[in-house]
Design an enzyme around this catalytic site. Structure first.
Site, PDB file in Angstrom:
ATOM      1  CE1 TYR A 235      42.022  45.218  26.109  1.00  0.00           C
ATOM      2  CE2 TYR A 235      40.848  47.289  25.850  1.00  0.00           C
ATOM      3  CZ  TYR A 235      41.010  46.067  26.490  1.00  0.00           C
ATOM      4  OH  TYR A 235      40.148  45.708  27.510  1.00  0.00           O
TER       5      TYR A 235
ATOM      6  CB  SER B 214      36.730  47.009  26.360  1.00  0.00           C
ATOM      7  OG  SER B 214      37.214  48.283  26.739  1.00  0.00           O
TER       8      SER B 214
HETATM    9  P1  NAD Z   1      43.347  40.222  33.992  1.00  0.00           P
HETATM   10  O1  NAD Z   1      44.688  40.474  33.427  1.00  0.00           O
HETATM   11  O2  NAD Z   1      43.191  40.168  35.472  1.00  0.00           O
HETATM   12  O3  NAD Z   1      42.698  38.917  33.387  1.00  0.00           O
HETATM   13  C1  NAD Z   1      42.903  38.487  32.068  1.00  0.00           C
HETATM   14  C2  NAD Z   1      42.906  36.988  32.064  1.00  0.00           C
HETATM   15  O4  NAD Z   1      43.057  36.509  30.716  1.00  0.00           O
HETATM   16  C3  NAD Z   1      44.081  36.407  32.874  1.00  0.00           C
HETATM   17  O5  NAD Z   1      43.621  35.300  33.616  1.00  0.00           O
HETATM   18  C4  NAD Z   1      45.042  35.967  31.794  1.00  0.00           C
HETATM   19  O6  NAD Z   1      45.912  34.930  32.196  1.00  0.00           O
HETATM   20  C5  NAD Z   1      44.048  35.490  30.748  1.00  0.00           C
HETATM   21  N1  NAD Z   1      44.666  35.274  29.443  1.00  0.00           N
HETATM   22  C6  NAD Z   1      45.513  36.087  28.765  1.00  0.00           C
HETATM   23  N2  NAD Z   1      45.888  35.491  27.613  1.00  0.00           N
HETATM   24  C7  NAD Z   1      45.270  34.281  27.572  1.00  0.00           C
HETATM   25  C8  NAD Z   1      45.258  33.217  26.651  1.00  0.00           C
HETATM   26  N3  NAD Z   1      45.985  33.257  25.527  1.00  0.00           N
HETATM   27  N4  NAD Z   1      44.504  32.129  26.928  1.00  0.00           N
HETATM   28  C9  NAD Z   1      43.777  32.059  28.062  1.00  0.00           C
HETATM   29  N5  NAD Z   1      43.750  33.040  28.978  1.00  0.00           N
HETATM   30  C10 NAD Z   1      44.490  34.137  28.734  1.00  0.00           C
HETATM   31  O7  NAD Z   1      42.432  41.395  33.398  1.00  0.00           O
HETATM   32  P2  NAD Z   1      40.852  41.628  33.480  1.00  0.00           P
HETATM   33  O8  NAD Z   1      40.667  43.079  33.666  1.00  0.00           O
HETATM   34  O9  NAD Z   1      40.217  40.681  34.418  1.00  0.00           O
HETATM   35  O10 NAD Z   1      40.443  41.292  31.981  1.00  0.00           O
HETATM   36  C11 NAD Z   1      39.427  40.367  31.636  1.00  0.00           C
HETATM   37  C12 NAD Z   1      38.717  40.864  30.377  1.00  0.00           C
HETATM   38  O11 NAD Z   1      38.045  42.090  30.672  1.00  0.00           O
HETATM   39  C13 NAD Z   1      39.640  41.150  29.202  1.00  0.00           C
HETATM   40  O12 NAD Z   1      39.039  40.707  28.004  1.00  0.00           O
HETATM   41  C14 NAD Z   1      39.734  42.675  29.198  1.00  0.00           C
HETATM   42  O13 NAD Z   1      40.014  43.185  27.943  1.00  0.00           O
HETATM   43  C15 NAD Z   1      38.339  43.022  29.676  1.00  0.00           C
HETATM   44  N6  NAD Z   1      38.226  44.384  30.215  1.00  0.00           N
HETATM   45  C16 NAD Z   1      38.809  44.738  31.400  1.00  0.00           C
HETATM   46  C17 NAD Z   1      38.660  46.038  31.848  1.00  0.00           C
HETATM   47  C18 NAD Z   1      39.244  46.512  33.145  1.00  0.00           C
HETATM   48  O14 NAD Z   1      39.134  47.722  33.436  1.00  0.00           O
HETATM   49  N7  NAD Z   1      39.858  45.671  33.947  1.00  0.00           N
HETATM   50  C19 NAD Z   1      37.927  46.976  31.107  1.00  0.00           C
HETATM   51  C20 NAD Z   1      37.360  46.578  29.915  1.00  0.00           C
HETATM   52  C21 NAD Z   1      37.500  45.280  29.471  1.00  0.00           C
END
Ligand code: NAD
Length: 279
Positions: free
Chosen positions: A177, A164
């Site tokens: 986080y 991130s």
């Molecule tokens: P999201 O909530 O749509 O997806 C997260 C996924 O991780 C979900 O499918 C959830 O069920 C899964 N998950 C959570 N705990 C888990 C576990 N213990 N075992 C297996 N799966 C698990 O959110 P996203 O935005 O798609 O996030 C995906 C990644 O991207 C994350 O690592 C997040 O930190 C990172 N990220 C997202 C953003 C953003 O703006 N959306 C920005 C920076 C980083």
């Protein structure tokens, strides 16, 4: 006539990841889902990991198999050692091996420091950092066992850690986080250094603000989205596909010399936009 005949030099004509086996964690939602689909479109067979929400995972599997590649959904909590070991074991049994790990699963448990419980701190570290460690460890074992198969890829394996912008931008009210993603940065770089001599490439993608359920409140009303623009020089919120395409590129041999790098995919969020005027 083959598909490459007559193609201008430099144009990619074959699926970038044909014949490769990819595991994407947290692949039934948001960035993980878009990434699993993009890997399938690029020719990879894909394991779609999820921890809850089997129906969504099965829909992703359907979307991927429509490209003529294989996909299976696998339930596992990435912070549970036995479940991760069993998931990679199953993948090796059913798909033969693993070539690409996208350690994507992640979550937030936000609170000001004085109100953050140990459980909130621990949960985020367990999933976002320990989960990536466990998946990387199991994938690395298989990469080392198999070694390079030149017809498949120039590398013995590729690990892409979902980080991130908060691996370098401090984030008040989200200390768990931000600490987890700072940890991902150093874990990624250390693994990259350790595994590069074995032809294993470890890199990270650091998304900025991407429209997914994890940060819905930041973009779901026009006012919130407008406010977010203060932080994004490129003046649009990212789509999950923006991240998925970066992952496909990093996983492919086009980027075979990219080792230990974080690719920021953030519309310029890390460019200190507050300094665009004055400062
Ligand atoms: P999201 O909530 O749509 O997806 C997260 C996924 O991780 C979900 O499918 C959830 O069920 C899964 N998950 C959570 N705990 C888990 C576990 N213990 N075992 C297996 N799966 C698990 O959110 P996203 O935005 O798609 O996030 C995906 C990644 O991207 C994350 O690592 C997040 O930190 C990172 N990220 C997202 C953003 C953003 O703006 N959306 C920005 C920076 C980083």
């Amino acid at each position: 006539m083959t598909s490459t005949e007559g193609a201008p030099q430099g144009v990619i004509t074959a699926p970038l990841l044909r014949g490769q086996k990819a595991l994407v964690t947290g692949a039934n939602s948001g960035i993980g889902k878009a990434t699993a689909v993009a890997l399938g479109r690029a020719g990879a067979d894909v394991v779609v990991n999820y921890v809850a929400g089997r129906e969504d995972a099965e829909k992703v599997v359907e979307e991927i198999t429509a490209f003529g590649v294989r996909a299976v959904a696998h339930e596992a909590d990435v912070s549970d050692e036995q479940q991760v070991v069993a998931m990679v074991d199953r993948m090796v049994k059913e798909f033969g091996t693993i070539d690409v790990l996208v350690a994507n699963a992640g979550l937030q448990r936000d609170a000001p420091i004085t109100e953050m419980t140990l459980a909130q701190w621990q949960k985020v570290l367990d999933v976002n950092l320990t989960g990536q460690f466990l998946c990387a460890r199991e994938a690395a074992k298989e990469f080392l066992r198999r070694g390079v198969v030149p017809e498949v890829s120039r590398a013995a394996g590729k690990i892409i850690c979902m980080s991130s912008v908060h691996q370098i931008i401090p984030w008040s009210g989200h200390v768990n986080y931000a600490a987890s993603k700072g940890g991902v940065q150093m874990m990624m770089a250390t693994l990259a250094q350790e595994l590069a001599p074995k032809r294993i490439r470890v890199n990270a993608v650091a998304p900025g603000a991407i429209k997914t359920p994890i940060n819905r409140s930041a973009w779901e009303t026009p006012e919130a989205e407008q406010d977010l623009m203060r932080l994004i020089p490129y003046k649009r919120v990212g789509d999950p596909e923006d991240i998925a395409h970066a992952v496909v590129g990093l996983a492919s041999d086009l980027m075979d010399y990219v080792v230990g790098t974080t690719l920021y995919v953030d519309g310029g969020m890390t460019l200190f936009p507050g300094f665009a005027t004055g400062g």
